[in-house]
Design a protein around this motif. Structure first.
Motif, short mmCIF file in Angstrom:
data_model
loop_
_atom_site.label_atom_id
_atom_site.label_comp_id
_atom_site.label_asym_id
_atom_site.label_seq_id
_atom_site.Cartn_x
_atom_site.Cartn_y
_atom_site.Cartn_z
N ASN A 1 12.56 -4.85 -4.57
CA ASN A 1 13.91 -4.30 -3.98
C ASN A 1 13.54 -3.27 -2.94
OD1 ASN A 1 15.24 -5.67 -5.91
ND2 ASN A 1 16.42 -4.30 -6.65
N LEU A 2 12.39 -2.45 -3.10
CA LEU A 2 12.28 -1.46 -2.18
C LEU A 2 11.26 -1.76 -1.13
CD1 LEU A 2 11.98 1.39 -4.68
CD2 LEU A 2 13.90 0.76 -3.36
N GLY A 3 10.84 -3.20 -0.96
CA GLY A 3 9.99 -3.42 0.24
C GLY A 3 8.61 -3.26 -0.34
N HIS A 4 7.69 -3.51 0.37
CA HIS A 4 6.05 -3.55 0.14
C HIS A 4 5.56 -2.25 1.01
CE1 HIS A 4 6.61 -7.55 -1.07
NE2 HIS A 4 7.53 -7.86 -0.10
N GLY A 5 4.66 -1.70 0.19
CA GLY A 5 3.72 -0.61 0.62
C GLY A 5 4.55 0.88 0.50
N VAL A 6 5.16 1.08 -0.59
CA VAL A 6 5.85 2.34 -0.82
C VAL A 6 4.55 3.19 -1.43
CG1 VAL A 6 7.42 3.67 -1.96
CG2 VAL A 6 8.07 1.42 -1.01
N GLN A 7 4.24 4.01 -0.77
CA GLN A 7 2.86 4.69 -1.32
C GLN A 7 3.40 5.61 -2.42
OE1 GLN A 7 -0.01 4.13 -0.07
NE2 GLN A 7 -1.02 5.44 -1.75
N GLU A 8 4.65 6.23 -2.20
CA GLU A 8 4.94 7.33 -3.57
C GLU A 8 4.66 6.51 -4.80
OE1 GLU A 8 8.02 8.13 -0.24
OE2 GLU A 8 6.61 6.61 -0.52
N ILE A 9 5.17 5.22 -4.85
CA ILE A 9 4.91 4.41 -6.17
C ILE A 9 3.63 4.40 -6.60
CG2 ILE A 9 5.72 2.43 -7.42
CD1 ILE A 9 8.07 2.17 -5.67
N VAL A 10 2.94 3.83 -5.54
CA VAL A 10 1.23 3.51 -5.62
C VAL A 10 0.67 4.90 -6.06
CG1 VAL A 10 -0.85 3.02 -4.58
CG2 VAL A 10 1.22 1.95 -4.10
N ASP A 11 0.89 6.14 -5.67
CA ASP A 11 0.44 7.27 -6.12
C ASP A 11 0.85 7.66 -7.41
OD1 ASP A 11 -0.90 7.41 -3.71
OD2 ASP A 11 0.66 8.77 -2.61
N ALA A 12 2.30 7.58 -7.66
CA ALA A 12 2.66 7.75 -9.24
C ALA A 12 1.83 7.01 -10.23
CB ALA A 12 3.88 7.73 -9.35
N MET A 13 1.53 5.48 -9.88
CA MET A 13 0.74 4.78 -10.68
C MET A 13 -0.59 5.17 -11.25
SD MET A 13 2.18 0.93 -9.62
CE MET A 13 1.45 0.16 -11.00
N ALA A 14 -1.18 5.59 -10.11
CA ALA A 14 -2.58 6.20 -10.07
C ALA A 14 -2.86 7.65 -10.82
CB ALA A 14 -3.30 6.16 -8.63
N ALA A 15 -1.82 8.44 -10.56
CA ALA A 15 -1.83 9.53 -11.31
C ALA A 15 -1.70 9.54 -12.94
CB ALA A 15 -0.93 10.60 -10.74
N GLN A 16 -0.61 8.24 -13.43
CA GLN A 16 -0.29 8.38 -14.57
C GLN A 16 -1.74 7.65 -15.27
OE1 GLN A 16 2.28 9.41 -16.41
NE2 GLN A 16 0.65 8.53 -18.06
N ALA A 17 -2.33 6.60 -14.49
CA ALA A 17 -3.45 5.94 -14.88
C ALA A 17 -4.66 7.09 -15.24
CB ALA A 17 -4.02 4.69 -14.14
N SER A 18 -4.71 8.00 -14.23
CA SER A 18 -5.90 8.80 -14.49
C SER A 18 -5.52 9.70 -15.82
CB SER A 18 -6.07 9.72 -13.21
OG SER A 18 -4.95 10.63 -13.21
N GLN A 19 -4.17 9.97 -16.11
CA GLN A 19 -3.87 10.92 -17.09
C GLN A 19 -4.05 10.23 -18.41
OE1 GLN A 19 0.24 12.62 -16.97
NE2 GLN A 19 -0.65 14.60 -17.89
N VAL A 20 -3.19 9.03 -18.73
CA VAL A 20 -3.04 8.43 -19.96
C VAL A 20 -2.86 7.02 -19.48
CG1 VAL A 20 -0.94 9.11 -20.52
CG2 VAL A 20 -2.34 8.03 -22.29
N ALA A 21 -3.43 5.99 -19.53
CA ALA A 21 -3.15 4.72 -18.94
C ALA A 21 -2.46 3.81 -20.01
CB ALA A 21 -4.33 3.86 -18.55
N PHE A 22 -2.64 4.25 -21.41
CA PHE A 22 -2.07 3.27 -22.35
C PHE A 22 -1.93 4.13 -23.81
CE2 PHE A 22 -2.06 0.95 -26.29
CZ PHE A 22 -0.95 -0.10 -25.96
N ALA A 23 -0.86 4.08 -24.06
CA ALA A 23 -0.28 4.92 -25.65
C ALA A 23 0.60 3.85 -26.38
CB ALA A 23 0.28 6.10 -25.30
N HIS A 24 0.15 3.33 -27.38
CA HIS A 24 1.32 2.72 -28.14
C HIS A 24 2.32 3.53 -28.59
CE1 HIS A 24 2.60 -0.31 -31.00
NE2 HIS A 24 1.60 -1.10 -30.59
N THR A 25 3.62 2.96 -28.36
CA THR A 25 4.78 3.56 -28.68
C THR A 25 4.96 3.57 -30.20
OG1 THR A 25 5.86 1.54 -28.38
CG2 THR A 25 5.81 2.99 -26.50
N LEU A 26 4.25 3.00 -30.93
CA LEU A 26 4.63 2.97 -32.37
C LEU A 26 4.01 4.60 -32.91
CD1 LEU A 26 5.32 1.48 -34.95
CD2 LEU A 26 2.96 0.73 -35.27
N ARG A 27 3.01 4.74 -32.21
CA ARG A 27 2.51 6.39 -32.61
C ARG A 27 2.62 7.46 -31.53
NH1 ARG A 27 2.32 4.06 -36.77
NH2 ARG A 27 0.47 2.74 -37.24
N PHE A 28 2.98 7.11 -30.26
CA PHE A 28 3.05 8.17 -29.23
C PHE A 28 4.43 7.85 -28.24
CE2 PHE A 28 -1.35 8.29 -30.33
CZ PHE A 28 -1.61 9.64 -30.50
#
Length: 434
Positions: free
Chosen positions: A27-54
């Motif tokens: 929907n937002l076209g290709h190459g939106v850097q803000e979304i790419v950066d947000a994903m990278a920042a989150q992955a560096s902080q916590v990439a996976f946390a099971h919602t049954l516990r967290f």
């Protein structure tokens, strides 16, 4: 291969205007850097946390923002990965709601023909895509189906049309199915507010969804509206159901929530359902996926929601959708292969018609020719009865601008012309070979 803005480039450097947003997801076209950066920042902080516990902060924030966009009363968000999962979850939640409400017989889901809700067995059972269902029909749940409504411009080829002064009564048919199956056995009804791939942006009659809402209320049927394709501004509203002033019990979403940057989907649930689950089941939905609430996907969704707001994307859909509709209506008046244009916002479509004396062409073949001219549309078939009918869906990124819309329509016009040039050449060659 690479992509930027509303264009995709293949390995040879050829450019294609993405007139279908991939699968109506980018929907937002290709190459939106803000979304790419947000994903990278989150992955560096916590990439996976099971919602049954967290519960991660990004989950709570994204859920609040989605609920804020939804009709009043829909305040709780449950996350999944794809649209099929979201619709499966919605059907299961409806069943648990009835169990907790003391209605254990309610288990069937009524779907509509010429609809699509996903490829998993439950979603396919409720859906009405004849082509996708056929191979797996012995495995599907025996869910009843009703006809999908057509709008006025489609009545001449509607299979239920009784003539110029008579329109098929879709609500009466729905009531007949309820009477035949038994309201005590029906858990939910699922539909698209505006039908996407299976009918090519067909908008129902204005009163239809309101009448469906009344029937569902009368017979204690959960109303699920599938907004996987139409949600997040695609039709000029946050959700397509807003065009009709109807509040469903559950809205399912996907695709555009991240702009296609990560697999994220879910359902937005009305308080009346959530309250019963909290009271009778301690708030526990007896269901779950490993990747429900995946932090990196949620970061993509959260960043996409910010982009929608900061860049006035909804306003752009209204403006550019109006311009595109005008250009397509004008083109249709000059092109005998184009049926009347339909849809809302930047989800528009039309039937590809046969022309007397000229060879038939499928929507898939048409799209291949359009790609040779530099644009990718979304071909479909079976609008009339699941088998007959060819249509084209036009659904570019919601960030598209006027210049690219005009180029897109120019490519469409060239392709419509090329169809008959190629057909004429084929006929001449065949005659010469005789």
């Amino acid at each position: 291969m690479r992509a930027a803005g509303v264009y995709i480039f293949d390995g040879d450097g050829n450019a294609y205007l993405d007139a279908s947003s991939g699968a109506v997801a980018a929907n937002l076209g290709h190459g939106v850097q803000e979304i790419v950066d947000a994903m990278a920042a989150q992955a560096s902080q916590v990439a996976f946390a099971h919602t049954l516990r967290f519960e991660t902060p990004v989950l709570a924030q994204t859920a609040r923002r989605i609920a804020h966009l939804s009709p009043d009363g829909l305040e709780t968000v449950y996350f999944a990965s794809g649209g099929s999962e979201a619709n499966e979850a919605a059907m299961k939640l409806a069943r648990q709601f009835h169990l907790d409400s003391g209605r254990p017989g309610k288990h069937l889901v009524i779907g509509r023909w010429q609809s699509y809700h996903g490829n998993t067995l439950g979603a396919l059972s409720a859906g009405g895509d004849v082509g996708r269902r056929t191979s797996f029909s012995p495995m599907l749940a025996p869910y009843p189906h009703v006809s999908a409504p057509q709008n006025e411009s489609l009545q001449p080829v509607c299979p239920h049309d009784g003539g110029p002064d008579e329109q098929f009564d879709y609500i009466a048919e729905f009531e007949q199915v309820i009477a035949r199956v038994g309201a005590e056995n029906i858990s939910a009804f699922i539909c698209e507010a505006i039908v996407g791939s299976q009918q090519g942006a067909v908008v129902p009659p204005t009163k239809y969804l309101g009448q469906v809402r009344e029937l569902c209320d009368r017979f204690d049927i959960v109303l699920i509206v599938d907004e996987v394709m139409t949600g997040f501004g695609r039709t000029g509203k946050n959700f397509a159901v807003e065009h009709f002033g109807v509040t469903p019990d559950i809205i399912t979403f996907g695709k555009g929530v991240t702009g296609g940057y990560a697999p994220l989907s879910g359902m937005i649930v009305h308080d009346r359902i959530v309250d019963i689950i909290r009271e009778r089941s301690d708030g526990v939905f007896r269901h779950g996926y490993t990747y429900s609430g995946h932090p990196v996907c949620l970061a993509a969704g959260n960043a996409a929601l910010t982009y929608y707001t900061d860049n006035a994307v909804l306003e752009n859909v209204v403006t550019q959708g109006r311009h595109l509709r005008g250009l397509l209506d004008d083109l249709q008046s000059r092109q005998p292969r184009m049926g009347p244009v339909r849809g809302r916002g930047l989800l528009l479509g039309f039937d590809l018609l046969d022309v007397p004396g000229r060879r038939h062409i499928t929507s898939e073949a048409f799209n291949e020719m359009a790609m040779q001219n530099g644009a990718i549309f979304y071909p479909g078939k079976g609008r009339i009865d699941g088998i007959r009918g060819q249509h084209l869906l036009i659904a570019p990124p919601l960030t598209i601008q006027r210049v690219d819309i005009e180029l897109m329509v120019d490519i469409l016009e060239k392709t419509l012309t090329d169809v008959d040039v190629e057909v004429s050449s084929q006929i001449i060659n065949e005659r010469n070979a005789q």
